[in-house]
Design an enzyme around this catalytic site. Structure first.
Site, PDB file in Angstrom:
ATOM      1  N   GLN A 271     -47.735  43.876  19.707  1.00 43.55           N
ATOM      2  CA  GLN A 271     -47.683  42.674  20.540  1.00 43.55           C
ATOM      3  C   GLN A 271     -48.515  41.549  19.930  1.00 43.55           C
ATOM      4  O   GLN A 271     -48.062  40.419  19.814  1.00 43.55           O
ATOM      5  CB  GLN A 271     -48.171  43.009  21.951  1.00 43.55           C
ATOM      6  CG  GLN A 271     -48.282  41.781  22.813  1.00 43.55           C
ATOM      7  CD  GLN A 271     -48.285  42.120  24.288  1.00 43.55           C
ATOM      8  OE1 GLN A 271     -47.470  42.896  24.766  1.00 43.55           O
ATOM      9  NE2 GLN A 271     -49.208  41.527  25.001  1.00 43.55           N
TER      10      GLN A 271
ATOM     11  N   CYS B 110     -51.451  46.562  17.792  1.00 44.57           N
ATOM     12  CA  CYS B 110     -50.863  45.717  16.739  1.00 44.57           C
ATOM     13  C   CYS B 110     -49.576  44.994  17.106  1.00 44.57           C
ATOM     14  O   CYS B 110     -49.473  43.788  16.907  1.00 44.57           O
ATOM     15  CB  CYS B 110     -50.615  46.560  15.495  1.00 44.57           C
ATOM     16  SG  CYS B 110     -52.147  47.102  14.730  1.00 44.57           S
TER      17      CYS B 110
ATOM     18  N   THR C 123     -58.949  41.364  15.027  1.00 47.01           N
ATOM     19  CA  THR C 123     -58.357  40.027  15.077  1.00 47.01           C
ATOM     20  C   THR C 123     -57.454  39.952  16.317  1.00 47.01           C
ATOM     21  O   THR C 123     -56.243  39.840  16.190  1.00 47.01           O
ATOM     22  CB  THR C 123     -57.517  39.753  13.817  1.00 47.01           C
ATOM     23  OG1 THR C 123     -56.633  40.882  13.602  1.00 47.01           O
ATOM     24  CG2 THR C 123     -58.369  39.578  12.587  1.00 47.01           C
TER      25      THR C 123
ATOM     26  N   GLU D 192     -53.190  46.751   5.911  1.00 50.48           N
ATOM     27  CA  GLU D 192     -53.118  48.197   6.117  1.00 50.48           C
ATOM     28  C   GLU D 192     -51.883  48.542   6.948  1.00 50.48           C
ATOM     29  O   GLU D 192     -51.665  47.973   7.993  1.00 50.48           O
ATOM     30  CB  GLU D 192     -54.397  48.672   6.819  1.00 50.48           C
ATOM     31  CG  GLU D 192     -54.471  50.164   6.973  1.00 50.48           C
ATOM     32  CD  GLU D 192     -54.125  50.874   5.686  1.00 50.48           C
ATOM     33  OE1 GLU D 192     -54.841  50.697   4.687  1.00 50.48           O
ATOM     34  OE2 GLU D 192     -53.120  51.613   5.658  1.00 50.48           O
TER      35      GLU D 192
HETATM   36  P1  NAD Z   1     -61.416  47.851  15.921  1.00 51.71           P
HETATM   37  O1  NAD Z   1     -61.694  46.949  17.048  1.00 51.71           O
HETATM   38  O2  NAD Z   1     -61.205  49.303  16.133  1.00 51.71           O
HETATM   39  O3  NAD Z   1     -62.604  47.728  14.857  1.00 51.71           O
HETATM   40  C1  NAD Z   1     -63.160  46.518  14.437  1.00 51.71           C
HETATM   41  C2  NAD Z   1     -64.672  46.708  14.259  1.00 51.71           C
HETATM   42  O4  NAD Z   1     -65.212  45.527  13.641  1.00 51.71           O
HETATM   43  C3  NAD Z   1     -65.454  46.889  15.563  1.00 51.71           C
HETATM   44  O5  NAD Z   1     -66.131  48.126  15.523  1.00 51.71           O
HETATM   45  C4  NAD Z   1     -66.412  45.683  15.596  1.00 51.71           C
HETATM   46  O6  NAD Z   1     -67.668  45.998  16.140  1.00 51.71           O
HETATM   47  C5  NAD Z   1     -66.527  45.346  14.132  1.00 51.71           C
HETATM   48  N1  NAD Z   1     -66.967  43.968  13.881  1.00 51.71           N
HETATM   49  C6  NAD Z   1     -66.486  42.813  14.397  1.00 51.71           C
HETATM   50  N2  NAD Z   1     -67.131  41.758  13.886  1.00 51.71           N
HETATM   51  C7  NAD Z   1     -68.053  42.231  13.015  1.00 51.71           C
HETATM   52  C8  NAD Z   1     -69.025  41.621  12.174  1.00 51.71           C
HETATM   53  N3  NAD Z   1     -69.163  40.289  12.100  1.00 51.71           N
HETATM   54  N4  NAD Z   1     -69.807  42.416  11.407  1.00 51.71           N
HETATM   55  C9  NAD Z   1     -69.671  43.763  11.465  1.00 51.71           C
HETATM   56  N5  NAD Z   1     -68.763  44.395  12.246  1.00 51.71           N
HETATM   57  C10 NAD Z   1     -67.962  43.640  13.011  1.00 51.71           C
HETATM   58  O7  NAD Z   1     -60.148  47.217  15.171  1.00 51.71           O
HETATM   59  P2  NAD Z   1     -59.068  47.992  14.257  1.00 51.71           P
HETATM   60  O8  NAD Z   1     -58.038  48.624  15.103  1.00 51.71           O
HETATM   61  O9  NAD Z   1     -59.786  48.786  13.225  1.00 51.71           O
HETATM   62  O10 NAD Z   1     -58.356  46.750  13.557  1.00 51.71           O
HETATM   63  C11 NAD Z   1     -58.990  46.003  12.549  1.00 51.71           C
HETATM   64  C12 NAD Z   1     -57.960  45.113  11.876  1.00 51.71           C
HETATM   65  O11 NAD Z   1     -56.959  45.920  11.246  1.00 51.71           O
HETATM   66  C13 NAD Z   1     -57.206  44.193  12.826  1.00 51.71           C
HETATM   67  O12 NAD Z   1     -56.968  42.974  12.169  1.00 51.71           O
HETATM   68  C14 NAD Z   1     -55.903  44.919  13.051  1.00 51.71           C
HETATM   69  O13 NAD Z   1     -54.860  44.034  13.354  1.00 51.71           O
HETATM   70  C15 NAD Z   1     -55.664  45.570  11.717  1.00 51.71           C
HETATM   71  N6  NAD Z   1     -54.825  46.779  11.752  1.00 51.71           N
HETATM   72  C16 NAD Z   1     -54.977  47.710  12.735  1.00 51.71           C
HETATM   73  C17 NAD Z   1     -54.215  48.877  12.724  1.00 51.71           C
HETATM   74  C18 NAD Z   1     -54.360  49.917  13.794  1.00 51.71           C
HETATM   75  O14 NAD Z   1     -53.536  50.818  13.829  1.00 51.71           O
HETATM   76  N7  NAD Z   1     -55.342  49.855  14.664  1.00 51.71           N
HETATM   77  C19 NAD Z   1     -53.329  49.092  11.689  1.00 51.71           C
HETATM   78  C20 NAD Z   1     -53.197  48.151  10.688  1.00 51.71           C
HETATM   79  C21 NAD Z   1     -53.964  46.992  10.735  1.00 51.71           C
HETATM   80  C1  UDX Z   2     -48.128  50.164  14.010  1.00 47.69           C
HETATM   81  C2  UDX Z   2     -47.340  50.226  12.691  1.00 47.69           C
HETATM   82  O1  UDX Z   2     -46.418  51.322  12.725  1.00 47.69           O
HETATM   83  C3  UDX Z   2     -48.290  50.391  11.526  1.00 47.69           C
HETATM   84  O2  UDX Z   2     -47.582  50.366  10.299  1.00 47.69           O
HETATM   85  C4  UDX Z   2     -49.301  49.270  11.562  1.00 47.69           C
HETATM   86  O3  UDX Z   2     -50.222  49.405  10.499  1.00 47.69           O
HETATM   87  C5  UDX Z   2     -50.031  49.224  12.885  1.00 47.69           C
HETATM   88  O4  UDX Z   2     -49.076  49.126  13.958  1.00 47.69           O
HETATM   89  P1  UDX Z   2     -49.298  51.953  15.582  1.00 47.69           P
HETATM   90  O5  UDX Z   2     -49.301  50.854  16.587  1.00 47.69           O
HETATM   91  O6  UDX Z   2     -50.567  52.662  15.309  1.00 47.69           O
HETATM   92  O7  UDX Z   2     -48.773  51.415  14.184  1.00 47.69           O
HETATM   93  O8  UDX Z   2     -48.232  53.077  16.025  1.00 47.69           O
HETATM   94  P2  UDX Z   2     -46.634  53.151  15.958  1.00 47.69           P
HETATM   95  O9  UDX Z   2     -46.267  54.503  15.540  1.00 47.69           O
HETATM   96  O10 UDX Z   2     -46.044  52.046  15.203  1.00 47.69           O
HETATM   97  O11 UDX Z   2     -46.222  53.021  17.495  1.00 47.69           O
HETATM   98  C6  UDX Z   2     -46.355  51.798  18.206  1.00 47.69           C
HETATM   99  C7  UDX Z   2     -45.780  51.938  19.594  1.00 47.69           C
HETATM  100  O12 UDX Z   2     -44.351  52.019  19.551  1.00 47.69           O
HETATM  101  C8  UDX Z   2     -46.238  53.194  20.332  1.00 47.69           C
HETATM  102  O13 UDX Z   2     -46.492  52.889  21.674  1.00 47.69           O
HETATM  103  C9  UDX Z   2     -45.061  54.123  20.202  1.00 47.69           C
HETATM  104  O14 UDX Z   2     -45.001  55.074  21.225  1.00 47.69           O
HETATM  105  C10 UDX Z   2     -43.911  53.140  20.272  1.00 47.69           C
HETATM  106  N1  UDX Z   2     -42.670  53.647  19.647  1.00 47.69           N
HETATM  107  C11 UDX Z   2     -42.631  53.892  18.311  1.00 47.69           C
HETATM  108  C12 UDX Z   2     -41.541  53.861  20.419  1.00 47.69           C
HETATM  109  O15 UDX Z   2     -41.559  53.635  21.629  1.00 47.69           O
HETATM  110  N2  UDX Z   2     -40.394  54.318  19.818  1.00 47.69           N
HETATM  111  C13 UDX Z   2     -40.327  54.564  18.484  1.00 47.69           C
HETATM  112  O16 UDX Z   2     -39.261  54.960  18.012  1.00 47.69           O
HETATM  113  C14 UDX Z   2     -41.483  54.348  17.704  1.00 47.69           C
END
Ligand code: NAD
Ligand code: UDX
Length: 465
Positions: free
Chosen positions: A280, A278, A94, A163
């Site tokens: 930003q 996430c 997203t 998540e």
């Molecule tokens: P990602 O880009 O790694 O994975 C998303 C996947 O969805 C891709 O592989 C894409 O090909 C697939 N996709 C898109 N449209 C599709 C469709 N119509 N059918 C089948 N597959 C499709 O993304 P991500 O980092 O896993 O994030 C997913 C969601 O979870 C986002 O909304 C994000 O904000 C949220 N989220 C991410 C994190 C994180 O740390 N990355 C943590 C918590 C929540």
């Molecule tokens: C974040 C949230 O922590 C998580 O709960 C959510 O599901 C997804 O977004 P993530 O982005 O994977 O997780 O990593 P995070 O550990 O939160 O770090 C984010 C950024 O902040 C990194 O660039 C990290 O280096 C930075 N950071 C984090 C700092 O600069 N200082 C800190 O004290 C903590």
């Protein structure tokens, strides 16, 4: 009572992959299939060699090895898998919109809507649809509307189950979650759906940590959690600049305030700026939503967290340029780290990208080493910015597999990611191979600065003078 035997997860990314792997590990009686339209990604999840999994996370390979082929599957047969499942998770990306209304701020819900339509079209039995992706508050309304009007009489319940895992610690975060959040409708059917999902998590998460709320609270809590976490980082980063002006030390300040149990010590580490897919995105989304309700002060308040982060990244680049006598043109600068944090191969929104871009505008030559990020990804990240041609990026940026090669003949070494291995390098050897005066810019405050100064380095650290 509804019992779930088959789960489908749409989206095999950083969230869908690890989350489903852990559900499958903890619930061997449930068949979990993760589907994606990206064939290469699914192939990588199915790769015999676990080093080729598309997501690098500590211990993820072990979890996948345990469950894959038993009750964990990866497939591109999206429709078939949806059809057979009783519960469908939506875990697609997203990202921030790059066009039209809300460009640069709102979340692009194109893929969410496509999923909803695909679920509606593929279903011939009642299903629980779980929003796992991070979504703007009230998205479930749209998902529900699409499902109920195009689903041909099939009944859908929509749950929000955001998540909270952080990359680099995904498996641990999933196995020992601080809490699991489930939002659903306050109707008998809604409660039944909530219970079905609670029962899944209850296989390994203590009941008191499974929170249930209404759908809107659940959706908004996810954006809020990320906004508050990012705000802590921006707060401490803003003060790091004040420390540099006053001879206070940001690490000492962090420790002092973090000892207050009301504040807590986590997430107070000053850095070159937060990155990741996430923070930003979710704050921009919060800002956009607030503005769309006419809440100008609320929007401005949260927007400042992003502005401070941009400032911190720019400030770091400017510091390097200033210390190299205001010119980096043609000078080799070594980058240790490219990922947005340690223990992940993810580079989305990494501070390294923006610091590099700034230096490349000044015609620096950048040499990069990251233990988990490959050259192709680094070039891709720079090309995405569209600041200069792909050829220019290729000629100005080179990527090595040996950190000592990266540092050799450089004017400065910049630490962009806090990988543990950087602390154990032979810094004397690095010093000897560099141009003098040899400078280190520790964007993560992980090195032993006193020891480096003894060797002869000039050291700049965040929030220290
Ligand atoms: P990602 O880009 O790694 O994975 C998303 C996947 O969805 C891709 O592989 C894409 O090909 C697939 N996709 C898109 N449209 C599709 C469709 N119509 N059918 C089948 N597959 C499709 O993304 P991500 O980092 O896993 O994030 C997913 C969601 O979870 C986002 O909304 C994000 O904000 C949220 N989220 C991410 C994190 C994180 O740390 N990355 C943590 C918590 C929540
Ligand atoms: C974040 C949230 O922590 C998580 O709960 C959510 O599901 C997804 O977004 P993530 O982005 O994977 O997780 O990593 P995070 O550990 O939160 O770090 C984010 C950024 O902040 C990194 O660039 C990290 O280096 C930075 N950071 C984090 C700092 O600069 N200082 C800190 O004290 C903590």
């Amino acid at each position: 009572k509804k019992k779930i035997t088959k789960i489908c997860c749409i989206g095999a990314g950083y969230v869908g992959g690890p989350t489903m792997a852990v559900i499958a590990q903890k619930c061997p009686h449930i068949q979990v299939t993760v589907v994606d339209i990206n064939q290469a990604r699914i192939d990588a999840w199915n790769d015999e060699n676990l080093e080729n999994l598309p997501v690098y996370e500590p211990d993820l390979d072990q979890v996948v090895a345990e469950a894959r082929g038993r009750n964990l599957f990866f497939s591109t047969e999206v429709d078939t898998v949806i059809k057979e499942a009783e519960m469908v998770f939506i875990s697609v990306n997203t990202p921030t919109k790059t066009y039209g209304e809300g460009k640069g701020q709102a979340a692009d819900l194109k893929w969410i809507e496509l999923c909803a339509r695909q679920i509606a079209a593929a279903s011939d039995s009642d299903k629980i649809v779980v929003e796992k992706s991070t979504l703007p508050v009230r998205t479930a309304e749209a998902v529900k509307d699409i499902l109920r009007n195009t689903g041909g009489g099939v009944k859908f319940q929509i749950l929000s189950n955001p998540e909270f895992l952080a990359e680099g610690t995904a498996v641990e975060d999933l196995q020992q979650a601080d809490r699991v959040l489930i939002g659903g409708e306050n109707s008998p059917e809604g409660k039944e759906a909530i219970q079905a999902l609670v029962d899944i998590y209850a296989h390994w998460i203590p009941r008191e940590k499974i929170l249930t709320t209404n759908v809107w609270s659940s959706e908004l809590s996810k954006l809020t959690a990320n906004a508050v976490l990012a705000q802590r980082v921006s707060s401490i980063n803003s003060l790091s600049e004040l420390c540099e002006a006053t001879e206070a030390d940001i690490d000492e300040v962090s420790r002092a305030i973090g000892a207050d149990s009301r504040i807590g010590k986590k997430f107070l580490k000053a850095s070159v700026g937060f990155g990741g897919s996430c923070f930003q995105k979710d704050i921009l989304n919060l800002v956009y939503i607030s503005r769309s309700y006419g809440l100008t002060e609320v929007a401005d308040y949260w927007e400042q967290v992003i502005k401070m982060n941009d400032h911190q990244k720019g400030r770091f680049a400017k510091k390097i340029i200033k210390s190299l006598y205001n010119t980096v043109s043609g000078k080799k600068i070594a980058f240790l780290g490219w990922a947005f944090k340690k223990d992940t191969n993810d580079t989305r929104e990494s501070a390294a990208i923006y610091v590099a871009d700034h230096l490349l505008n000044e015609k620096a030559i950048i040499s990069v080493y990251d233990p988990k990020v490959k050259e192709k990804q680094i070039q891709f990240d720079l090309n995405c910015l569209q600041t200069r041609s792909e050829e220019e990026n290729r000629s100005l940026v080179n990527v090595e597999v040996d950190p000592y090669e990266v540092c050799k003949d450089s004017h400065a070494v910049a630490i962009l990611t806090e990988w543990d291995e950087f602390k154990t390098y032979d810094w004397q050897k690095i010093y000897d191979s560099m141009l003098k005066p040899a400078q280190v810019f520790d964007g993560r405050n992980i090195l032993d600065h006193e020891a480096l100064r003894k060797i002869g380095f000039r050291v700049y650290a965040i929030g220290k003078s």
